[in-house]
Design an enzyme around this catalytic site. Structure first.
Site, PDB file in Angstrom:
ATOM      1  N   ARG A  18       0.740  -1.249   0.196  1.00 52.77           N
ATOM      2  CA  ARG A  18       0.005  -0.093   0.016  1.00 52.77           C
ATOM      3  C   ARG A  18       0.814   1.340   0.177  1.00 52.77           C
ATOM      4  O   ARG A  18       0.485   2.186  -1.099  1.00 52.77           O
ATOM      5  CB  ARG A  18      -1.171   0.000   1.454  1.00 52.77           C
ATOM      6  N   THR A  19       1.742   1.634   0.684  1.00 52.94           N
ATOM      7  CA  THR A  19       2.426   2.717   1.218  1.00 52.94           C
ATOM      8  C   THR A  19       3.316   2.925  -0.051  1.00 52.94           C
ATOM      9  O   THR A  19       3.400   4.106  -0.816  1.00 52.94           O
ATOM     10  CB  THR A  19       3.452   2.556   2.061  1.00 52.94           C
ATOM     11  N   LYS A  71      26.213  -4.277  -1.865  1.00 49.60           N
ATOM     12  CA  LYS A  71      27.709  -4.245  -1.886  1.00 49.60           C
ATOM     13  C   LYS A  71      28.300  -3.511  -0.612  1.00 49.60           C
ATOM     14  O   LYS A  71      29.546  -3.259  -0.555  1.00 49.60           O
ATOM     15  CB  LYS A  71      28.275  -3.358  -3.045  1.00 49.60           C
ATOM     16  N   ARG A  73      11.241   3.597   3.341  1.00 49.57           N
ATOM     17  CA  ARG A  73      10.935   2.828   4.348  1.00 49.57           C
ATOM     18  C   ARG A  73      12.340   1.995   4.831  1.00 49.57           C
ATOM     19  O   ARG A  73      12.864   1.513   3.643  1.00 49.57           O
ATOM     20  CB  ARG A  73       9.630   1.766   3.711  1.00 49.57           C
ATOM     21  N   HIS A 113       5.035   5.795  11.350  1.00 47.90           N
ATOM     22  CA  HIS A 113       4.551   5.742  10.047  1.00 47.90           C
ATOM     23  C   HIS A 113       3.626   6.864   9.885  1.00 47.90           C
ATOM     24  O   HIS A 113       2.395   6.819   9.751  1.00 47.90           O
ATOM     25  CB  HIS A 113       3.734   4.494   9.961  1.00 47.90           C
TER      26      HIS A 113
HETATM   27  N1   CP Z   1      -0.262   0.148   5.741  1.00 48.22           N
HETATM   28  C1   CP Z   1       0.870  -0.259   5.450  1.00 48.22           C
HETATM   29  O1   CP Z   1       1.958   0.346   5.734  1.00 48.22           O
HETATM   30  O2   CP Z   1       0.904  -1.289   4.320  1.00 48.22           O
HETATM   31  P1   CP Z   1       2.074  -1.632   3.774  1.00 48.22           P
HETATM   32  O3   CP Z   1       3.217  -2.383   4.496  1.00 48.22           O
HETATM   33  O4   CP Z   1       1.689  -2.601   2.664  1.00 48.22           O
HETATM   34  O5   CP Z   1       2.884  -0.554   3.103  1.00 48.22           O
END
Ligand code: CP
Length: 302
Positions: A51-52, A80, A101, A129
């Site tokens: 999603r993100t 590396k 991320r 998040h």
């Molecule tokens: N909500 C969320 O962070 O989903 P993903 O891990 O799929 O990005």
């Protein structure tokens, strides 16, 4: 917000969150505007995501931006031995903003300190998040008509759930009453509970799910995060702690909506999906509009 990184939800003020939600409403009405045609968005995902990453890329693409980046750092020069510092400095040569991320708590803050361009934290370890928080706030406001004075129940992995940590901190600005349902081993970290106390708000802790359902305006379900456990035996003990089934919703308030940052494993059974109270897939869609608002604001075009 122009040129400012978003690492922790508190990097922006409540007023700024609200203006982002208002702008996201405009994008929901008109999501295809070529206002970022001259921009390149980098998405660096050192940890899996559906999603993100895809909602950021969809948001950017619908606004006309180009995307560079990686979804598997083992196919980049990280494999590396390249440092995060060097990766960020290099990618900042190729893009106008970096969405990152990373599995390590604090990595996004570090990246923002070395980067000459803005960093958006798309999740750092078990820490925060913040863009999920913005879309959660958007989803709560959209379904409840307000963010104020709600009873919000968080269920599942409150210890490692970064979406929970950011959202609880944000909701402290809205006179929320918190209902915290978790196994003893997965309670909300004390620094987050202290934040609730500092705001003179109430929180109640439970180990059973059934008793909070009739009280809640929002049930925020979460996955028990296997990947954060050091000992697999500890995960086995709690992995099926909470499973929300449709039959458990009979005494719920009419306005109750079920949120989940997703992915789901087994904590919501499929029969809940058809219940009008289930809102998690619309919640994921709202991520596109909120991330459009964020990219446009940080890049200074809105
Ligand atoms: N909500 C969320 O962070 O989903 P993903 O891990 O799929 O990005």
């Amino acid at each position: 917000m122009k040129n400012r990184s978003l690492v922790s939800i508190n990097d922006y003020t409540k007023k700024e969150w609200i203006s982002l939600l208002d702008l996201a409403e405009e994008f929901e009405k008109n999501p295809r505007q070529k206002i970022l045609e001259n921009y390149v968005v980098a998405t660096l995902f050192f940890e899996p995501s559906t999603r993100t990453r895809l909602s950021f890329e969809s948001a950017a693409t619908r606004l006309g931006a180009k995307i560079v980046g990686f979804t598997d750092s083992s196919l980049s020069s990280v494999k590396k031995g390249e440092s995060l510092n060097d990766t960020i400095l290099t990618v900042s040569n190729y893009s106008d903003i970096i969405v990152m991320r990373h599995p390590r708590d604090g990595s996004a803050r570090y990246a923002s300190e070395v980067s000459p361009i803005p960093i958006i934290n798309a999740g750092d370890g078990a820490n925060q998040h913040p863009t999920q928080t913005l879309l959660d706030l958007y989803s709560i406001r959209k379904t409840q008509g307000t963010l104020n004075n709600l009873n919000i129940a968080f269920i599942g992995d409150l210890k490692y759930g970064r979406t929970v940590h950011s959202l609880v901190i944000a909701l402290c600005e809205f006179n929320t009453t918190f209902h915290l349902v978790s196994p003893v081993e997965l309670k909300l970290p004390s620094y987050v509970k202290q934040h609730i106390k500092n705001n003179n708000l109430k929180y109640y802790q439970y180990t059973e799910l059934n008793e909070v359902i009739p009280k809640a305006d929002i049930l925020y379900m979460t996955r028990i995060q296997k990947e954060r456990f050091l000992d697999p035996i500890e995960y086995e003990k709690v992995k099926n702690a909470y499973v929300l089934k449709n039959c458990m919703l009979e005494k719920a308030k009419d306005n109750l909506r079920i949120l989940h940052p997703l992915p789901r494993v087994n904590e919501i059974t499929i029969d809940v999906d058809a219940n009008p109270k289930a809102y998690y897939f619309q919640q994921a869609l709202n991520g596109v509009y909120v991330r459009q608002a964020l990219l446009a604001s940080i890049l200074g075009v809105k």
